[in-house]
Design a protein around this motif. Sequence first.
Motif, PDB file in Angstrom:
ATOM      1  N   ARG A  78      -1.358  -9.388  -5.478  1.00  0.00           N
ATOM      2  CA  ARG A  78      -2.773  -9.599  -5.329  1.00  0.00           C
ATOM      3  C   ARG A  78      -3.949  -8.787  -4.720  1.00  0.00           C
ATOM      4  O   ARG A  78      -4.914  -8.588  -4.984  1.00  0.00           O
ATOM      5  N   ALA A  79      -3.330  -8.535  -3.539  1.00  0.00           N
ATOM      6  CA  ALA A  79      -4.043  -7.804  -2.580  1.00  0.00           C
ATOM      7  C   ALA A  79      -4.472  -6.028  -3.125  1.00  0.00           C
ATOM      8  O   ALA A  79      -5.473  -5.833  -3.042  1.00  0.00           O
ATOM      9  N   LYS A  98      10.061 -12.355  -4.565  1.00  0.00           N
ATOM     10  CA  LYS A  98      11.557 -12.032  -4.474  1.00  0.00           C
ATOM     11  C   LYS A  98      11.781 -10.519  -3.796  1.00  0.00           C
ATOM     12  O   LYS A  98      12.764 -10.795  -3.121  1.00  0.00           O
ATOM     13  N   MET A  99      10.896  -9.554  -3.974  1.00  0.00           N
ATOM     14  CA  MET A  99      11.152  -8.487  -3.515  1.00  0.00           C
ATOM     15  C   MET A  99      10.932  -8.598  -1.916  1.00  0.00           C
ATOM     16  O   MET A  99      12.198  -7.773  -1.161  1.00  0.00           O
ATOM     17  N   ARG A 100      10.138  -9.266  -1.550  1.00  0.00           N
ATOM     18  CA  ARG A 100      10.212  -9.458  -0.051  1.00  0.00           C
ATOM     19  C   ARG A 100      11.294 -10.207   0.707  1.00  0.00           C
ATOM     20  O   ARG A 100      11.497  -9.891   1.800  1.00  0.00           O
ATOM     21  N   ALA A 101      11.561 -11.220  -0.308  1.00  0.00           N
ATOM     22  CA  ALA A 101      12.710 -11.780   0.463  1.00  0.00           C
ATOM     23  C   ALA A 101      14.027 -11.309   0.311  1.00  0.00           C
ATOM     24  O   ALA A 101      14.650 -11.490   1.400  1.00  0.00           O
ATOM     25  N   HIS A 102      14.257 -10.612  -0.402  1.00  0.00           N
ATOM     26  CA  HIS A 102      15.552  -9.657  -0.814  1.00  0.00           C
ATOM     27  C   HIS A 102      15.530  -8.435   0.225  1.00  0.00           C
ATOM     28  O   HIS A 102      16.724  -8.054   0.704  1.00  0.00           O
ATOM     29  N   PHE A 103      14.095  -7.974   0.482  1.00  0.00           N
ATOM     30  CA  PHE A 103      14.074  -6.564   1.205  1.00  0.00           C
ATOM     31  C   PHE A 103      13.088  -6.865   2.365  1.00  0.00           C
ATOM     32  O   PHE A 103      11.778  -6.231   2.053  1.00  0.00           O
ATOM     33  N   PRO A 104      13.274  -7.711   3.288  1.00  0.00           N
ATOM     34  CA  PRO A 104      12.008  -8.083   4.191  1.00  0.00           C
ATOM     35  C   PRO A 104      11.442  -6.770   4.866  1.00  0.00           C
ATOM     36  O   PRO A 104      10.522  -6.737   5.514  1.00  0.00           O
ATOM     37  N   SER A 105      12.452  -5.870   5.057  1.00  0.00           N
ATOM     38  CA  SER A 105      11.764  -4.585   5.841  1.00  0.00           C
ATOM     39  C   SER A 105      10.842  -3.878   5.066  1.00  0.00           C
ATOM     40  O   SER A 105      10.186  -2.816   5.444  1.00  0.00           O
ATOM     41  N   TRP A 106      10.762  -4.145   3.536  1.00  0.00           N
ATOM     42  CA  TRP A 106       9.760  -3.459   2.651  1.00  0.00           C
ATOM     43  C   TRP A 106       8.536  -3.913   2.486  1.00  0.00           C
ATOM     44  O   TRP A 106       8.596  -5.283   2.394  1.00  0.00           O
ATOM     45  N   SER A 107       7.521  -3.353   2.639  1.00  0.00           N
ATOM     46  CA  SER A 107       6.109  -4.036   2.478  1.00  0.00           C
ATOM     47  C   SER A 107       5.344  -2.770   1.667  1.00  0.00           C
ATOM     48  O   SER A 107       5.752  -1.751   1.916  1.00  0.00           O
ATOM     49  N   LEU A 108       4.014  -2.994   1.247  1.00  0.00           N
ATOM     50  CA  LEU A 108       3.091  -2.099   0.739  1.00  0.00           C
ATOM     51  C   LEU A 108       2.629  -1.417   1.919  1.00  0.00           C
ATOM     52  O   LEU A 108       2.077  -2.080   2.937  1.00  0.00           O
ATOM     53  N   SER A 109       2.522  -0.029   1.643  1.00  0.00           N
ATOM     54  CA  SER A 109       1.972   0.782   2.830  1.00  0.00           C
ATOM     55  C   SER A 109       0.558   1.468   2.629  1.00  0.00           C
ATOM     56  O   SER A 109       0.088   1.710   3.207  1.00  0.00           O
ATOM     57  N   LYS A 110       0.348   1.229   1.230  1.00  0.00           N
ATOM     58  CA  LYS A 110      -0.844   1.758   0.559  1.00  0.00           C
ATOM     59  C   LYS A 110      -1.839   0.914   0.300  1.00  0.00           C
ATOM     60  O   LYS A 110      -1.475   0.134  -0.964  1.00  0.00           O
ATOM     61  N   SER A 111      -2.929   0.568   0.599  1.00  0.00           N
ATOM     62  CA  SER A 111      -3.886  -0.253  -0.017  1.00  0.00           C
ATOM     63  C   SER A 111      -4.627   0.218  -1.029  1.00  0.00           C
ATOM     64  O   SER A 111      -4.523   1.203  -1.233  1.00  0.00           O
ATOM     65  N   LEU A 112      -5.360  -0.708  -1.597  1.00  0.00           N
ATOM     66  CA  LEU A 112      -6.076  -0.270  -3.004  1.00  0.00           C
ATOM     67  C   LEU A 112      -7.155   0.962  -2.540  1.00  0.00           C
ATOM     68  O   LEU A 112      -7.505   1.734  -3.412  1.00  0.00           O
ATOM     69  N   ASP A 113      -7.627   0.578  -1.448  1.00  0.00           N
ATOM     70  CA  ASP A 113      -8.877   1.533  -0.961  1.00  0.00           C
ATOM     71  C   ASP A 113      -7.930   2.952  -0.931  1.00  0.00           C
ATOM     72  O   ASP A 113      -8.563   4.033  -1.359  1.00  0.00           O
ATOM     73  N   ALA A 114      -6.775   3.056  -0.111  1.00  0.00           N
ATOM     74  CA  ALA A 114      -6.322   4.152   0.061  1.00  0.00           C
ATOM     75  C   ALA A 114      -5.470   4.830  -1.272  1.00  0.00           C
ATOM     76  O   ALA A 114      -5.906   6.250  -1.225  1.00  0.00           O
ATOM     77  N   ILE A 115      -5.372   4.004  -2.143  1.00  0.00           N
ATOM     78  CA  ILE A 115      -4.977   4.522  -3.458  1.00  0.00           C
ATOM     79  C   ILE A 115      -6.037   5.420  -4.107  1.00  0.00           C
ATOM     80  O   ILE A 115      -6.170   6.510  -4.649  1.00  0.00           O
ATOM     81  N   PHE A 116      -7.246   4.814  -4.184  1.00  0.00           N
ATOM     82  CA  PHE A 116      -8.619   5.352  -4.861  1.00  0.00           C
ATOM     83  C   PHE A 116      -8.822   6.530  -4.042  1.00  0.00           C
ATOM     84  O   PHE A 116      -9.147   7.410  -4.920  1.00  0.00           O
ATOM     85  N   GLU A 117      -9.029   6.559  -2.802  1.00  0.00           N
ATOM     86  CA  GLU A 117      -9.065   7.550  -2.106  1.00  0.00           C
ATOM     87  C   GLU A 117      -8.437   8.847  -2.302  1.00  0.00           C
ATOM     88  O   GLU A 117      -8.631  10.068  -2.643  1.00  0.00           O
ATOM     89  N   GLU A 118      -6.945   8.711  -2.217  1.00  0.00           N
ATOM     90  CA  GLU A 118      -5.900   9.645  -2.633  1.00  0.00           C
ATOM     91  C   GLU A 118      -6.227  10.326  -4.019  1.00  0.00           C
ATOM     92  O   GLU A 118      -6.071  11.378  -4.141  1.00  0.00           O
ATOM     93  N   ILE A 119      -6.288   9.538  -4.955  1.00  0.00           N
ATOM     94  CA  ILE A 119      -6.295  10.011  -6.381  1.00  0.00           C
ATOM     95  C   ILE A 119      -7.778  10.829  -6.474  1.00  0.00           C
ATOM     96  O   ILE A 119      -7.634  11.709  -7.275  1.00  0.00           O
TER      97      ILE A 119
END
Length: 350
Positions: free
Chosen positions: A279-280, A322-343
């Motif tokens: 959602r974020a 489910k992703m976060r439960a199975h791999f708690p060390s993983w999380s999103l590192s790129k926000s929507l703002d960052a994605i737009f700016e990079e593209i």
Amino acid sequence: MNKKRVLVTGSCGLIGSEVCLHFHHAGYSVLGIDNNQRAVFFGPQGDTSWSLQRLRRDIRGYEHHEIDIRDRESILRLVESTKPTVIVHTAGQPSHDRAAQIAFDDFDTNAVGTLNLLEAARRWTPESPFIHMSTNKVYGDLPNSLALVEKETRWDYADPKFRLGIPETFSIDQSLHSLFGASKVASDVMVQEYGRYFGMPTCALRGGCLTGPNHSGVELHGFLSYLIRCNLTGTEYKVFGYKGKQVRDNIHSLDVARFIHAFYQDPRVGEVYNIGGGRANSCSILEAFERIAQLSGKKMQFEYVDKNRQGDHICYISDLTKMRAHFPSWSLSKSLDAIFEEIYDATRGR
């Protein structure tokens, strides 16, 4: 020679190239398979030869194989001779609009090509994790059966049960998939089956909108990349139905590569994950127009077509629980703002 070897199909594509670079930085030898079929499917705008040049420049010892994954004997020989420690399968025909025009090519690439790789892995390196880029189109248009509420700039789920998005338990049956969705269902289920039947460490990642600055986006595939290029070049963007309020969740290719690496390090058998921005990182087409206009200072030029694409999702958000439960060390590192700016920066630079 480095004993840790990653074999990446579709190595010049958005996710494939990101995976190549990520595993290279983690100390792996990198073998890539890519025959630039994207240029055949989508024409010059889909050409990824520039990406191959980048891989050869940035990855020391990068080993490229211009093989079509439909070529069974070549795939079998390559896996037998290299015995990679991990296989990441990102190659495929990615457009459900295009699939209707090239039914044989679509199924042979997505379904049969995946089978070729799975069988090669089973014969020669069955203990190596096999990670497959599937798609949320395996759910067909069933997400459209959910009750929705219309907001000012987007559609959203009416039922609080789906507040976090679509879970992996959502049905893939009794729905309209498009031929592309059907061929990806075949590959998705086969990846699960090789895991469960043969006990191999496999997973299918059901991607939402996978994006990033290295995407060769076209009208038929590559939502944000294509939309931002249209804004910068003044090209008219076509909005197909749903008032432009259709919602997608966007995940940066780097975060996809990071999850693939996490799965390799702690593999499971016959798993399925919905991988997206959640959602974020969700936005509608209208909201995307506003975001890029703020960055570029250019108003979006668009035409509204009062007919949606067949099987298109009205609102799709990936539930990442489910992703976060199975791999708690993983999380999103790129926000929507960052994605737009990079593209935006990458597109402007090109």
